[in-house]
Design an enzyme around this catalytic site. Structure first.
Site, mmCIF file in Angstrom:
data_model
loop_
_atom_site.group_PDB
_atom_site.id
_atom_site.type_symbol
_atom_site.label_atom_id
_atom_site.label_comp_id
_atom_site.label_asym_id
_atom_site.label_seq_id
_atom_site.Cartn_x
_atom_site.Cartn_y
_atom_site.Cartn_z
ATOM 1 N N GLU A 228 -12.701 2.397 4.116
ATOM 2 C CA GLU A 228 -11.863 2.952 5.088
ATOM 3 C C GLU A 228 -12.355 4.469 5.336
ATOM 4 O O GLU A 228 -10.877 5.104 5.399
ATOM 5 C CB GLU A 228 -10.737 2.550 4.556
ATOM 6 N N GLU B 288 0.472 -1.576 -0.071
ATOM 7 C CA GLU B 288 0.679 -0.391 -0.157
ATOM 8 C C GLU B 288 1.180 1.227 -0.508
ATOM 9 O O GLU B 288 1.708 1.546 0.925
ATOM 10 C CB GLU B 288 -1.213 -0.067 1.285
#
Length: 285
Positions: free
Chosen positions: A262, A161
């Site tokens: 998220e 990520e």
């Protein structure tokens, strides 16, 4: 919520991150709360921020909570230190933190396997003052190779990520190309080909990246997507990101995997932070 046009994203598969949503509830109550809100899939950061190897009873209790709620775990972070907090992973941090990462790899992979989770996210770690960045990168690669092999053993992918520089100034992977390059190095080192890019549209937008271009270039290399609006990291429609358009572009580019929610619920209960998403569309297909 008027800022999001649902029809352009109607066939996406959404999953709720229980480490940023429903946090007003104890951990073991969150899977059932997500199910009550209409979701069938959840994801998690490593829940035990101080323990890469929690007691078996704690792992079993969380497993049971997920199973009893009737939801699927679709994504799990390896141990990453204090999240939320100052840490941004621990893979590249020498000393005790790196040892904690290695101790966690098989524990996290086994927990993921027990719930049929097919994606494990490995956050890289902050730069450490006084340590050569090249030394940290070499350590990170060693640990990522271990993580990729553990993921492969359970039939899962390893996610890499990119975060954003304003909020994570010591984290070195602050662009899509940087994260994809690390995934490439891991795949080259292992020969497994299971390291993929985690495309978080909020983080990339905070870095000022051209999001349509990122989607065009890297959709085929992407193993998971996460969203939040910008500014504010709130629900779709609370900021100015064209998330409906971006999700449509992802779909057209061939991405058919989960889209993780998220984002922060704001000053309301998490169960009320999904008004942009029709209830009938919350079940992952």
């Amino acid at each position: 919520m008027s800022g999001f046009e649902w029809d352009t994203a109607a066939d996406q598969r959404f999953t709720v991150n229980l480490s940023i949503l429903f946090t007003e509830l104890p951990l073991l109550e969150r899977p059932a709360a997500a199910a009550e809100a209409g979701f069938t899939a959840v994801e998690l950061w490593w829940p035990w921020v101080d323990s890469p190897t929690p007691e078996r009873s704690e792992l079993d209790a969380l497993r049971k909570a997920v199973e009893d709620a009737g939801v699927r775990l679709t994504g799990l972070n390896f141990y990453a230190g204090r999240l939320p907090g100052p840490d941004r992973g621990a893979l590249s941090v020498p000393g005790e933190e790196s040892e904690r990462v290695r101790a966690n790899v098989d524990v996290a992979a086994e927990f993921a396997r027990s719930l049929g989770c097919g994606a494990l996210n490995a956050l890289y770690g902050n730069r450490v003052e006084g340590v050569d960045p090249a030394e940290q990168d070499a350590l990170a690669l060693q640990n990522l190779v271990l993580a990729a092999r553990a993921a492969d053993r359970i039939g899962a992918i390893l996610l890499i990520e990119a975060l954003n520089e304003p909020e994570s100034p010591r984290y070195p992977l602050v662009s899509a190309p940087a994260a994809v390059a690390v995934a490439d190095r891991v795949n080259e080192a292992t020969g497994l080909g299971n390291a993929r890019f985690l495309m978080d549209l909020y983080h990339l937008s905070m870095n000022g990246e051209d999001l349509p271009r990122v989607i065009e270039r890297y959709a085929a290399r992407t193993g998971h997507v996460q969203i939040a609006d910008n500014p504010g990291r709130g629900a779709p429609g609370t900021g100015s990101l064209p998330l409906a358009d971006l999700l449509g572009r992802l779909r057209k580019a061939g991405y058919d995997g989960p889209v993780g929610l998220e984002y922060k619920p704001g000053d309301r209960p998490s169960a009320e932070a999904f008004d942009w998403l029709p209830r009938a569309a919350r079940a992952a297909r």
